[in-house]
Motif scaffolding. Sequence first.
Motif, PDB file in Angstrom:
ATOM      1  N   THR A  32       0.823  -1.243   0.176  1.00 31.39           N
ATOM      2  CA  THR A  32       0.001   0.018   0.017  1.00 31.39           C
ATOM      3  C   THR A  32       0.718   1.299   0.187  1.00 31.39           C
ATOM      4  N   LEU A  33       1.792   1.380  -1.005  1.00 28.96           N
ATOM      5  CA  LEU A  33       2.706   2.464  -0.864  1.00 28.96           C
ATOM      6  C   LEU A  33       1.916   3.978  -1.355  1.00 28.96           C
ATOM      7  N   TYR A  34       1.164   3.564  -2.439  1.00 26.68           N
ATOM      8  CA  TYR A  34       0.436   4.907  -2.611  1.00 26.68           C
ATOM      9  C   TYR A  34      -1.263   4.546  -2.506  1.00 26.68           C
ATOM     10  N   TYR A  35      -2.000   5.043  -1.639  1.00 23.86           N
ATOM     11  CA  TYR A  35      -3.282   4.644  -1.450  1.00 23.86           C
ATOM     12  C   TYR A  35      -4.396   5.736  -1.288  1.00 23.86           C
ATOM     13  N   ASN A  36      -5.363   6.058  -1.900  1.00 21.17           N
ATOM     14  CA  ASN A  36      -6.182   6.659  -1.890  1.00 21.17           C
ATOM     15  C   ASN A  36      -7.397   6.169  -1.040  1.00 21.17           C
ATOM     16  N   LYS A  37      -7.600   6.877   0.141  1.00 20.78           N
ATOM     17  CA  LYS A  37      -8.228   5.975   1.369  1.00 20.78           C
ATOM     18  C   LYS A  37      -9.756   5.760   1.205  1.00 20.78           C
ATOM     19  N   ASN A  38     -10.180   6.423   0.005  1.00 20.33           N
ATOM     20  CA  ASN A  38     -11.756   6.376  -0.203  1.00 20.33           C
ATOM     21  C   ASN A  38     -11.856   5.075  -1.086  1.00 20.33           C
ATOM     22  N   LYS A  39     -11.883   5.022  -2.419  1.00 24.55           N
ATOM     23  CA  LYS A  39     -12.389   3.710  -3.297  1.00 24.55           C
ATOM     24  C   LYS A  39     -11.527   3.494  -4.174  1.00 24.55           C
ATOM     25  N   THR A  40     -10.251   4.245  -4.479  1.00 24.18           N
ATOM     26  CA  THR A  40      -9.482   3.988  -5.744  1.00 24.18           C
ATOM     27  C   THR A  40      -8.037   3.911  -5.438  1.00 24.18           C
ATOM     28  N   ASN A  41      -7.221   2.875  -5.869  1.00 27.49           N
ATOM     29  CA  ASN A  41      -5.901   2.609  -5.719  1.00 27.49           C
ATOM     30  C   ASN A  41      -5.150   3.497  -6.985  1.00 27.49           C
ATOM     31  N   ILE A  42      -3.978   4.226  -6.712  1.00 29.16           N
ATOM     32  CA  ILE A  42      -3.376   4.932  -7.535  1.00 29.16           C
ATOM     33  C   ILE A  42      -2.025   4.248  -7.418  1.00 29.16           C
ATOM     34  N   ILE A  43      -1.455   3.604  -8.567  1.00 22.80           N
ATOM     35  CA  ILE A  43      -0.219   3.134  -8.666  1.00 22.80           C
ATOM     36  C   ILE A  43       0.744   3.652  -9.818  1.00 22.80           C
ATOM     37  N   PRO A  44       1.868   4.183  -9.295  1.00 17.60           N
ATOM     38  CA  PRO A  44       2.708   4.754 -10.425  1.00 17.60           C
ATOM     39  C   PRO A  44       3.782   3.581 -10.776  1.00 17.60           C
ATOM     40  N   ILE A  45       3.897   3.370 -11.781  1.00 22.76           N
ATOM     41  CA  ILE A  45       5.151   2.661 -12.199  1.00 22.76           C
ATOM     42  C   ILE A  45       6.169   3.436 -13.180  1.00 22.76           C
ATOM     43  N   LYS A  68     -16.661  13.849  -4.737  1.00 24.67           N
ATOM     44  CA  LYS A  68     -15.171  14.243  -3.916  1.00 24.67           C
ATOM     45  C   LYS A  68     -14.143  13.192  -4.177  1.00 24.67           C
ATOM     46  N   ASP A  69     -14.590  11.694  -4.311  1.00 37.22           N
ATOM     47  CA  ASP A  69     -13.749  10.504  -4.620  1.00 37.22           C
ATOM     48  C   ASP A  69     -12.776  10.808  -5.712  1.00 37.22           C
ATOM     49  N   TYR A  70     -13.709  11.428  -6.890  1.00 38.29           N
ATOM     50  CA  TYR A  70     -13.122  11.638  -8.090  1.00 38.29           C
ATOM     51  C   TYR A  70     -12.037  12.774  -7.915  1.00 38.29           C
ATOM     52  N   ILE A  71     -12.227  13.719  -7.449  1.00 38.92           N
ATOM     53  CA  ILE A  71     -11.495  14.888  -7.246  1.00 38.92           C
ATOM     54  C   ILE A  71     -10.211  14.494  -6.688  1.00 38.92           C
ATOM     55  N   ASN A  72     -10.487  13.651  -5.459  1.00 39.96           N
ATOM     56  CA  ASN A  72      -9.409  13.311  -4.611  1.00 39.96           C
ATOM     57  C   ASN A  72      -8.341  12.237  -5.533  1.00 39.96           C
ATOM     58  N   THR A  73      -8.898  11.575  -6.491  1.00 35.50           N
ATOM     59  CA  THR A  73      -8.227  10.794  -7.376  1.00 35.50           C
ATOM     60  C   THR A  73      -7.221  11.597  -8.267  1.00 35.50           C
ATOM     61  N   ILE A  74      -7.947  12.590  -8.741  1.00 38.09           N
ATOM     62  CA  ILE A  74      -7.053  13.417  -9.391  1.00 38.09           C
ATOM     63  C   ILE A  74      -6.049  14.336  -8.896  1.00 38.09           C
ATOM     64  N   THR A  75      -6.403  14.649  -7.627  1.00 42.46           N
ATOM     65  CA  THR A  75      -5.338  15.127  -6.751  1.00 42.46           C
ATOM     66  C   THR A  75      -4.047  14.306  -6.596  1.00 42.46           C
ATOM     67  N   CYS A  76      -4.433  12.817  -6.007  1.00 44.36           N
ATOM     68  CA  CYS A  76      -3.370  11.676  -6.067  1.00 44.36           C
ATOM     69  C   CYS A  76      -2.599  11.691  -7.474  1.00 44.36           C
ATOM     70  N   ILE A  77      -3.140  11.772  -8.449  1.00 43.34           N
ATOM     71  CA  ILE A  77      -2.336  11.725  -9.814  1.00 43.34           C
ATOM     72  C   ILE A  77      -1.487  13.064  -9.807  1.00 43.34           C
ATOM     73  N   TYR A  78      -1.917  14.152  -9.588  1.00 43.71           N
ATOM     74  CA  TYR A  78      -0.857  15.232  -9.595  1.00 43.71           C
ATOM     75  C   TYR A  78       0.056  15.304  -8.375  1.00 43.71           C
ATOM     76  N   GLU A  79      -0.032  14.707  -7.470  1.00 41.72           N
ATOM     77  CA  GLU A  79       0.792  14.488  -6.545  1.00 41.72           C
ATOM     78  C   GLU A  79       2.078  13.569  -6.949  1.00 41.72           C
ATOM     79  N   ILE A  80       1.612  12.678  -8.099  1.00 40.63           N
ATOM     80  CA  ILE A  80       2.455  11.749  -8.367  1.00 40.63           C
ATOM     81  C   ILE A  80       3.442  12.523  -9.651  1.00 40.63           C
ATOM     82  N   ILE A  81       2.760  13.184 -10.425  1.00 41.24           N
ATOM     83  CA  ILE A  81       3.342  14.043 -11.362  1.00 41.24           C
ATOM     84  C   ILE A  81       3.873  15.333 -11.279  1.00 41.24           C
ATOM     85  N   LYS A  82       3.760  15.837 -10.085  1.00 43.29           N
ATOM     86  CA  LYS A  82       4.203  17.264  -9.853  1.00 43.29           C
ATOM     87  C   LYS A  82       5.627  17.400  -9.843  1.00 43.29           C
TER      88      LYS A  82
END
Length: 208
Positions: A32-45, A68-82
């Motif tokens: 669980t290195l990168y986990y969105n606590k709501n409903k979606t896992n975001i995994i960077p390779i 809110k979950d979807y916006i949180n998913t986008i935020t997680c994606i941004y945190e990876i690419i920023k």
Amino acid sequence: KDILILDISKLEKSVFLKKNISEKIKKHLENTLYYNKNKTNIIPIYNLDKCNSKLIIIIIQKKNDNYKDYINTITCIYEIIKNNTNTISITCDFINEHNILNRNIYWKIKQFILNINNKIYDFCYLKQKNEKKITIDSITFIEKKKQILDIYNKAINDSNHTVSSVNYSKNISNLPSNICTPSYISNEAKKICKYYKKISTIILNKKD
């Protein structure tokens, strides 16, 4: 492209991705290195061998998201690419498969573009040119169903207009008072009036 964002279901359609990413996904899920606590896992390779993309982001949706979950998913994606300081290109191949309660494809595309652009916005007019920041050259959406391509195009065009307007407003509001004077604002208003024929502008002076 530099960054590829995929829904987990896409792996089944690609022998290369399924073979090379499956084990990495398992390890990420186990740790669980990168986990969105709501409903979606975001995994960077990162830096997958023989892959054109420097970074692949796998989206694993466990159940339908709400707004809110979807916006949180986008935020997680941004945190990876920023942390990318160069100009990057993003390819999205998850929009159609990502289910949001009571929301359609148009809304999902528009929210993705608006939220990513909102996060990367940087007022740089008065900064030194050597300051590092993330910039996005393009965002590409993959869709094979020709009957909904018009929806994609409308969402992208509408989003681009909104982003341009919002960034323009932010730039004006962020200018220091010695630059953003009443005269400066009135001149900007006149420029907008000339460009958009349906807008009329009245400049009031002290007597008015």
